[in-house]
Design an enzyme around this catalytic site. Structure first.
Site, short mmCIF file in Angstrom:
data_model
loop_
_atom_site.label_atom_id
_atom_site.label_comp_id
_atom_site.label_asym_id
_atom_site.label_seq_id
_atom_site.Cartn_x
_atom_site.Cartn_y
_atom_site.Cartn_z
N GLY A 1 0.81 -1.22 0.00
CA GLY A 1 0.00 0.00 0.00
C GLY A 1 0.84 1.26 0.00
O GLY A 1 0.44 2.28 0.54
N GLY A 2 1.99 1.20 -0.65
CA GLY A 2 2.95 2.30 -0.56
C GLY A 2 2.77 3.41 -1.56
O GLY A 2 3.63 4.30 -1.65
N GLY A 3 1.64 3.41 -2.29
CA GLY A 3 1.48 4.41 -3.34
C GLY A 3 0.69 5.64 -2.97
O GLY A 3 0.70 6.63 -3.70
N SER A 4 0.00 5.61 -1.84
CA SER A 4 -0.82 6.76 -1.46
C SER A 4 -0.97 6.81 0.06
O SER A 4 -0.65 5.85 0.76
CB SER A 4 -2.21 6.68 -2.11
N ASP B 1 -2.69 -6.91 -6.71
CA ASP B 1 -3.83 -6.91 -5.81
C ASP B 1 -3.50 -7.82 -4.64
O ASP B 1 -3.35 -9.04 -4.81
CB ASP B 1 -5.08 -7.40 -6.55
N SER C 1 -4.37 -0.03 14.08
CA SER C 1 -5.14 1.20 14.22
C SER C 1 -5.58 1.33 15.67
O SER C 1 -5.78 0.32 16.35
CB SER C 1 -6.36 1.18 13.30
N TYR D 1 -13.55 -4.18 10.15
CA TYR D 1 -12.24 -3.50 10.11
C TYR D 1 -11.58 -3.51 11.48
O TYR D 1 -10.39 -3.85 11.60
CB TYR D 1 -12.45 -2.06 9.64
N ALA E 1 -10.22 -6.88 12.32
CA ALA E 1 -8.98 -7.16 11.60
C ALA E 1 -7.81 -6.42 12.24
O ALA E 1 -6.71 -6.98 12.38
CB ALA E 1 -9.14 -6.76 10.14
N LYS E 2 -8.04 -5.17 12.64
CA LYS E 2 -6.94 -4.40 13.20
C LYS E 2 -6.54 -4.90 14.58
O LYS E 2 -5.36 -4.83 14.96
CB LYS E 2 -7.33 -2.92 13.25
#
Length: 255
Positions: free
Chosen positions: A19-22, A70, A149, A162, A165-166
């Site tokens: 997830g390093g693009g944004s 993905d 998170s 979510y 999962a966190k």
């Protein structure tokens, strides 16, 4: 603002970021590039990721390797890890950052929606770690930084899949730390508070919610993605050589 500190051992290190693009991930990609690391990142946001690579090449002369994959597709994920290792050598720093914090209610949740959420927010953490751990064992060292998170710690109730999962990310972190410490591999987690990325501002900042949230922080200013870079660099570096199985809360002091 990115931290000014330099960690000598990160220069030349093979780093992989999911997830390093944004968002936070893009800040992490830039942070490691500025350390002189050999950075690869996995994302599906093609235009954003290519623009980030161009910007970092111009600004740092250290172009990261963007791998479009993905993370829900484990075969594609494994192939991406192999591509990163072929380009930069076995990964010795893994940052599991990719996530989606879509809001949803328990009443409306379907089994399919639950599985789709876990497939983004916890499953890739485990299988990316699985894909790099042999290289770390061979190197005799490694650092895995899993992003969780504070949302589940604050009893936030409008995204149960979510937050589940966190919470699981911390369990995974501690289990992997216990398993792989004998090989010189450290595994830690970072739990950000409310980091105001472009996506957060567009989708979730409503009314005076952000102002009230900042009032609860001991450090009363808006948190940015750059604020996550220093803690991540520290955990990745040998400055944290005896620090493992820990969760570092970076939330401005709410918790």
């Amino acid at each position: 603002m990115l931290p000014s500190v330099r960690f000598a051992d990160l220069e030349g290190a093979s780093v992989l970021i999911t997830g390093g693009g944004s968002g936070i991930g893009a800040a992490l990609t830039e942070g490691f590039c500025r350390q002189g690391s050999k950075v690869a990142f996995i994302d599906i946001a093609d235009a954003e990721s290519r623009a980030l690579c161009d910007r970092l090449e111009a600004g740092t002369r250290n172009r990261p390797l963007y791998i479009n994959a993905d993370l829900r597709n484990i075969d594609a994920l494994r192939a991406a890890v192999q591509k990163a290792a072929a380009a930069h050598g076995p990964v010795t720093v893994l940052v599991n950052d990719a996530a989606r914090d879509d809001r949803h209610t328990l009443e409306d949740m379907t089994p399919e929606a639950w599985d789709a959420n876990q497939a983004i927010n916890i499953r890739p953490h485990a299988f990316t770690a699985q894909a790099v751990v042999d290289g770390m064992k061979a190197a005799g060292k490694g650092s895995i930084v899993n992003f969780t998170s504070t949302s589940f710690m604050l009893n936030i109730g409008d995204m149960p899949a979510y937050t589940a999962a966190k919470a699981a990310v911390i369990g995974l972190t501690k289990g992997l730390a216990g398993r792989y410490g004998q090989f010189g591999i450290r595994v830690n987690a970072i739990a950000p508070g409310w980091v105001i990325t472009e996506r957060q501002r567009k989708l979730w900042v409503k009314g005076d919610q952000l102002e009230k949230h900042i009032e609860r922080q001991a450090i009363p200013r808006e948190m940015a993605a750059d604020d996550m870079v220093g803690p991540c660099l520290f955990l990745a570096s040998d400055a944290a050589s005896m620090l493992t199985a820990q969760t570092l809360i970076v939330d401005g002091g709410i918790l």
